[in-house]
Write an enzyme that holds these catalytic residues in place. Sequence first.
Site, PDB file in Angstrom:
ATOM      1  N   GLY A  26       0.821  -1.205   0.000  1.00 44.90           N
ATOM      2  CA  GLY A  26       0.000   0.000   0.000  1.00 44.90           C
ATOM      3  C   GLY A  26       0.851   1.250   0.000  1.00 44.90           C
ATOM      4  O   GLY A  26       2.061   1.195   0.257  1.00 44.90           O
ATOM      5  N   PRO A  27       0.249   2.394  -0.282  1.00 50.95           N
ATOM      6  CA  PRO A  27       0.991   3.668  -0.287  1.00 50.95           C
ATOM      7  C   PRO A  27       1.525   4.000   1.104  1.00 50.95           C
ATOM      8  O   PRO A  27       1.081   3.441   2.111  1.00 50.95           O
ATOM      9  CB  PRO A  27      -0.075   4.688  -0.734  1.00 50.95           C
ATOM     10  N   GLY A  83       1.956   5.595   4.652  1.00 55.50           N
ATOM     11  CA  GLY A  83       1.044   6.220   5.603  1.00 55.50           C
ATOM     12  C   GLY A  83      -0.313   5.568   5.729  1.00 55.50           C
ATOM     13  O   GLY A  83      -1.177   6.095   6.431  1.00 55.50           O
ATOM     14  N   THR A  84      -0.531   4.420   5.066  1.00 52.43           N
ATOM     15  CA  THR A  84      -1.853   3.803   5.116  1.00 52.43           C
ATOM     16  C   THR A  84      -2.017   2.838   6.288  1.00 52.43           C
ATOM     17  O   THR A  84      -3.116   2.325   6.501  1.00 52.43           O
ATOM     18  CB  THR A  84      -2.150   3.063   3.812  1.00 52.43           C
ATOM     19  N   LYS A  93       0.400   0.068   7.274  1.00 50.98           N
ATOM     20  CA  LYS A  93       0.933  -1.297   7.145  1.00 50.98           C
ATOM     21  C   LYS A  93       1.672  -1.710   8.414  1.00 50.98           C
ATOM     22  O   LYS A  93       1.436  -2.802   8.945  1.00 50.98           O
ATOM     23  CB  LYS A  93       1.860  -1.372   5.930  1.00 50.98           C
ATOM     24  N   THR A  94       2.548  -0.861   8.900  1.00 53.20           N
ATOM     25  CA  THR A  94       3.281  -1.188  10.125  1.00 53.20           C
ATOM     26  C   THR A  94       2.343  -1.223  11.329  1.00 53.20           C
ATOM     27  O   THR A  94       2.517  -2.047  12.239  1.00 53.20           O
ATOM     28  CB  THR A  94       4.398  -0.162  10.350  1.00 53.20           C
ATOM     29  N   HIS A 146      -5.430  36.433 -11.051  1.00 56.68           N
ATOM     30  CA  HIS A 146      -5.020  35.085 -11.457  1.00 56.68           C
ATOM     31  C   HIS A 146      -5.864  34.030 -10.728  1.00 56.68           C
ATOM     32  O   HIS A 146      -6.439  33.126 -11.357  1.00 56.68           O
ATOM     33  CB  HIS A 146      -3.529  34.888 -11.137  1.00 56.68           C
ATOM     34  N   GLU A 147      -5.954  34.135  -9.415  1.00 56.03           N
ATOM     35  CA  GLU A 147      -6.714  33.141  -8.650  1.00 56.03           C
ATOM     36  C   GLU A 147      -8.212  33.283  -8.903  1.00 56.03           C
ATOM     37  O   GLU A 147      -8.940  32.287  -8.890  1.00 56.03           O
ATOM     38  CB  GLU A 147      -6.410  33.284  -7.158  1.00 56.03           C
TER      39      GLU A 147
END
Length: 636
Positions: free
Chosen positions: A195-196, A198-199, A201-202, A417-418
């Site tokens: 997985g990416p 920060g999802t 896993k640990t 611009h914004e």
Amino acid sequence: MNSAVKNIIFWIVMAVTALLIWAVVKSSTGERVRDLTLTEFTTEVNKDNIRDVTIVGTDVTGTFKKDSSHFKTTIPANYPDIYKTLQDKNVNVIIKDNSGSSWMTWLANGLPMILILGLWIFMMRQMQSGGNKALSFGKSRARLLSSQQKKVTFNDVAGVDEAKEELQEIIEFLREPQKFQKLGGRIPKGVLLVGPPGTGKTLLARAIAGQANVPFFSISGSDFVEMFVGVGASRVRDLFEQGKKNAPCIIFIDEIDAVGRHRGAGLGGGHDEREQTLNQLLVEMDGFESNEGVILIAATNRPDVLDPALLRPGRFDRRVVVPRPDVGGREAILKVHTKKIPLAEDVEISVLARGTPGFSGADLANLVNEGALLAARQNRKTVMMADFETSKDKVLMGAERKSMILSEEEKRNTAYHEAGHALVASMVPYADPLHKVTIIPRGMALGVTMQLPIDDKHTYTRNYLESQLAIMMGGRAAEELFLHHVTTGAGNDIEQATEVARRMVCEWGMSDLGPLAFGKNQQEIFLGRDLTTSRDFSEDTAIKIDQEVKKFITAAYQRAEHVLTTNREILTRIAEALLVREVLDVNEVNLLIEGKPLPEFVRRAPPQPAPPETTQVLKPQPAQPGIPPRERPQPA
């Protein structure tokens, strides 16, 4: 006995040994003592040359009269005549008990051996203590999770229900193996968490350790390889030997791609240290000898670089995907992280979850922490919804740089611009809804227009992409139409738009060239990145690709220009409101579009002057593959 007491005793023994050595050396370096035979000793006594003697058992020491030198000799145990002779010659006789002399003699004789043994113990302790470990570099550095440590359970993990179900089955097998074995099932040998970053896993691995109630060894993939050849393979062997001794057990290897990369992709051939470590890992997982009861769990965010032999069934039987959480998962994760935080009554976790698409579990934890810190800085006892909204903006767009002083001309350029981005985003269909627009410098950008999707997107339509291109071109079009000049502020927009348009043509087959892919990425797996793109098309096709890319960009610019020209008054109102308020949310932008007055505004306190600093335009990262949002860094 703890290590501190052992160290104290050890150093006491070493000090006593040193004192004994000093005493022996001192005695050996003193005045020379003459050895006499019994006949010589009797002769000297008869000559009246002896001043005094000291008798200890059969050992005799004494002093001569003429030069006060010392001598020593030995007499038989039953030799009474010597005492009569000494008495006749008026020799001063001292007789001592010999009961304590035996252990002193033994100590003196065994002192060298004691010294050698003490020095050997000292050297071994020094080599195996602290960070040296000179004689244990081939041993595994896996840490056995202690039962006294704070445990993480599945109740602390949210947003990954499917992964929890897969891993719960592993725990049940460890607890009740006969339930599965009676039907012929066998325990999986390995589970790969993918997985990416920060999802969680640990965190899942730590939850398994807290729930399984079996020995749990934890090690990082980088802990295997050292500067010595063969150390990695030796540590793999030692790790699985420890596992077999403690079976059933779980071994967790974090970031396994450090040792599991594809073989043969390096520049040093197939005999480097990393490949030896991988080969030993393959043999231990599923080789000639079986490791029954040892389950290997590994985590990585780069499964594409792992060796195929490592991924096959029999080694990693299961691949558990740990994705970014959806809106329900984000809500559950936020509830876990806000469990110990006092919340105000206006906090709505569901609203916060809907407003954070693309966030990982680590991003959400950071958002909650930033909100709590903000409330603490303002000396409040509870965390309000406004704190979470502010922290969300900080995570998404970067921190406000209130000390940065812009000239009136730069501020006006940024506002128009914004406003161009915001107006096009509000008018074109298929686009993500506008969330907020600001001309306060955030991060490395002078202004930010932020959109938030209603729900999580996994695929994108051509209509959506064309709308995104028009929004990116809105800033440049507004500058040219209303200020009659162009600036470098649109450089990042043009770069992103060109990249999206090129991928629409070359990867996604959305152009008039048809559903074809042009250009094949050649990856060097050892480095883990794309090095080159092979050109598998002709020069004529390359010209057509450039034409199609230009067609997409030109159409997007014309579309944005049409929206802004049609709504000139609205854009002016948005830009002027930005110059006054500096920040507009979606409700205020909608009021301006409808021509309604805005609520009363309390002007911000002017920022304190600060030394001028060089600013750069931030190059944002795409929120999803291939879709860069407007000037905002999305969470990884």
